[in-house]
Design an enzyme around this catalytic site. Structure first.
Site, mmCIF file in Angstrom:
data_model
loop_
_atom_site.group_PDB
_atom_site.id
_atom_site.type_symbol
_atom_site.label_atom_id
_atom_site.label_comp_id
_atom_site.label_asym_id
_atom_site.label_seq_id
_atom_site.Cartn_x
_atom_site.Cartn_y
_atom_site.Cartn_z
ATOM 1 C CG ASP A 8 9.434 11.303 72.823
ATOM 2 O OD1 ASP A 8 9.106 11.082 71.643
ATOM 3 O OD2 ASP A 8 10.191 10.561 73.473
ATOM 4 C CE LYS A 71 6.990 8.839 66.161
ATOM 5 N NZ LYS A 71 7.921 8.937 67.280
ATOM 6 C CD GLU A 172 11.104 10.896 67.727
ATOM 7 O OE1 GLU A 172 11.884 9.955 67.501
ATOM 8 O OE2 GLU A 172 9.880 10.806 67.595
ATOM 9 C CG ASP A 196 15.684 7.960 68.852
ATOM 10 O OD1 ASP A 196 15.193 6.946 69.361
ATOM 11 O OD2 ASP A 196 15.058 9.034 68.740
#
Ligand code: AMP
Length: 564
Positions: A8, A71, A172, A196
């Site tokens: 992850d 990211k 994810e 999330d």
């Protein structure tokens, strides 16, 4: 075949998991005992690369050389709105690559986010190798559901530089649902929502789980909203207060920003459990007379909620829209699974409860569940774990440019993968020699606001009056989200085909150059290195480790990768 690990790769933290002997996913702790590794990479004054905790620890003294939140930049253009926003607040320099991609200036050189991310992935690989006691060359890596093709490809390229063959990019929320479902699914069809909220992104997914099959019904979210935004609000509030009191702009001082950032995040975490806390930052800066500015202040949860209420509000619309896309009411959702550290914030949990009319599940560890799902999926791919199928959907509308700037959708977002769609075109001119079709993805009716994916051109059309020659366009997206496009003239059967590679990104040659350079640097340093330093420097792949690189796939007209 070597073992496949699950990673992850988070905006704030990265987590790696493997399957144990019984086929159960297990998070691997680093030799220092950390179950997640900060997604932070730093270059120190000796040009050594530090990854994770050592990198974060020296951030205060080396703010311009400490890269976090990478990211947010991977696979992005430098002129994207949220990239400019990030560039304004980051203490390091974000620069434009020759192709317009967002890169970072590190030790005087422009460095791609792919290369920076690869250091984190290489670190996770080393952590996993130390645990399993054998070389690891294959991984499943997760990304937010809203990542587009360019971001997914760039993430794969980061894996390649790290010596990892990324055999699958997994959304994810899908990974989280898999980890959850693998343990607890009951008979019958259950509708679940995966909410999330991590450090930098928000994803909401509505899924159906039945007999080991996970079907993503709809996804939504905001790729520029996460816990760091809460931190930033606090930083700005405190910087304003200091400016009002001392006429000193802390936001122009990288060292002060780093210290404020660390203190604000710690305060936020403390306030998710307590109602109030103290911020203490002595010698934060100097005022106009050279006197030290010491920040000492009580902070309450209410105050944080007040300055961040609009961020909380921004979670609502994507959630409502995802439910509408899934043609479901909130009451149809039987369980809400929380993922991402920011879902520990009480106001976020209260919002989830209000939106869905039920308390979210607390069973899973929000920091680890995605990596566990990635490892579980790796097990399925390797045939080690129980069979389970994953049905995924397209995150964006995909269509073509019509007229001057209109967007005609051919594959609507949330179509289940794999998906194929066809559309017929007729010539509009007498003796028209060719048709050229531009493909885009996005949600706007104005095609210029969407992202161009590529172009397919079919020439040598037979002569005839307008409308007499017909061309069929066929779009296919496979389970890995790779888009293949074919244009075929119906009478002769003549056709042109293109497989869409994302625009920008690194070329095959650039990736090989980075790997070669990194190997040489590592070789040079090995001569002078002490054992303690070695443990902080990420491992560089050797030629034995290198996975096979995909051949470049041509795009019509320009070859290789399309430029915007
Ligand atoms: P992730 O990307 O899932 O690692 O999430 C990291 C984000 O969650 C960061 O913004 C953290 O500050 C935030 N976070 C972690 N723990 C807590 C907590 N206890 N309370 C509030 N936010 C948290």
């Amino acid at each position: 075949m070597s073992r496949i690990i699950g990673i992850d790769l988070g905006t704030t933290n990265t987590c790696v998991a493997v399957l144990d002997e019984r086929g159960v996913p297990r998070v691997v702790a680093s030799p220092e005992g950390e179950r997640t590794t900060p997604s932070v990479v730093a270059w120190n004054e000796r040009a050594e690369v530090l990854v994770g905790v050592p990198a974060r620890r020296q951030a205060v003294t080396n703010p311009a050389g400490t890269i976090y939140g990478i990211k947010r930049l991977i696979g992005r253009k430098v002129n994207a709105d949220d990239v400019s926003w990030f560039a304004r607040s980051a203490p390091f320099r974000i620069v434009a690559a020759p192709n317009g991609d967002a890169w970072v200036r590190v030790a005087g050189d422009g460095t791609s986010p792919q290369e920076i991310c690869s250091h984190v992935l290489a670190r996770m690989r080393a952590v996993a190798e130390a645990e399993v006691g054998e070389p690891v060359t294959r991984a499943v890596v997760t990304v937010p559901a809203y990542f587009d093709e360019a971001q997914r490809q760039a993430t794969k390229d980061a894996g390649t530089i790290a010596g990892l063959d990324v055999i699958r990019i997994l959304n994810e929320p899908t990974a989280a649902a898999l980890a959850y479902g693998a343990h607890r699914v009951k008979d019958g069809r259950r509708i679940i929502a995966v909410f999330d909220l991590g450090g930098g992104t928000f994803d909401i997914s509505i899924m159906a789980v039945e007999s080991g099959i996970f079907e993503v019904l709809a996804t939504g979210g905001d790729s520029a909203l996460g816990g760091e935004d809460w931190d930033r609000r606090l930083i700005e509030r405190l910087a304003d207060e200091v400016f009002d009191a001392h006429r000193v702009d802390l936001l122009s001082q990288p060292m002060a920003i780093s210290r404020l950032k660390e203190a604000c995040e710690a305060a936020k975490k403390a306030l998710s459990a307590d109602k109030e806390t103290w911020l203490r930052l002595p010698f934060l800066a100097q005022d106009g007379r050279g006197e030290p500015i010491n920040l000492e202040r009580r902070l309450t949860r209410d105050e944080v909620e007040t300055v961040t209420h609009d961020l909380l509000d921004r979670l609502e619309a994507p959630t409502v829209r995802a439910l509408a896309d899934a043609r479901l009411a909130a009451g149809d959702v039987e369980e809400v699974l929380l993922v991402g550290g920011m879902t520990r914030w009480p106001a976020v949990q209260a919002l989830v409860e209000r939106l869905f009319g039920r308390k979210p599940s607390k069973g899973a560890n929000p920091d680890e569940v995605v990596a566990m799902g990635a490892a579980a999926y790796a097990g399925i791919l390797a045939g080690e774990a129980d069979d389970a199928a994953l049905l995924d959907v397209t995150p964006h509308d995909i269509g073509i440019k019509v007229g001057d700037s209109q967007f005609s959708v051919i594959i609507p977002r949330n179509s289940m993968l794999p998906v194929r769609a066809r559309k017929l075109f007729a010539t509009t001119q007498p003796d028209q020699k060719f048709v050229s079709i531009e493909l885009y993805q996005g949600e706007s009716d104005d095609v210029t606001k969407n992202r161009k994916l590529g172009q397919v051109t079919l020439d040598g059309l037979p002569p005839g009056p307008p409308g007499s020659v017909r061309v069929e366009l066929s779009l296919t997206i496979d389970v890995e989200s790779i888009l293949a496009v074919t244009a075929r003239e119906l009478k002769s059967g003549q056709q042109a085909a293109v497989t869409i590679r994302p625009s920008g990104g690194l070329s095959h040659r650039e990736i090989v150059e980075i790997i070669t350079r990194r190997r040489e640097e590592e070789g040079n340093r090995a001569v002078a290195r002490t054992p303690t330093e070695h443990s902080q420097v990420s491992r560089v792949p050797t030629s034995r480790d290198l996975p096979r690189l995909d051949p470049e796939l041509g795009t019509v007209g320009k070859g290789g990768r399309e430029e915007d």
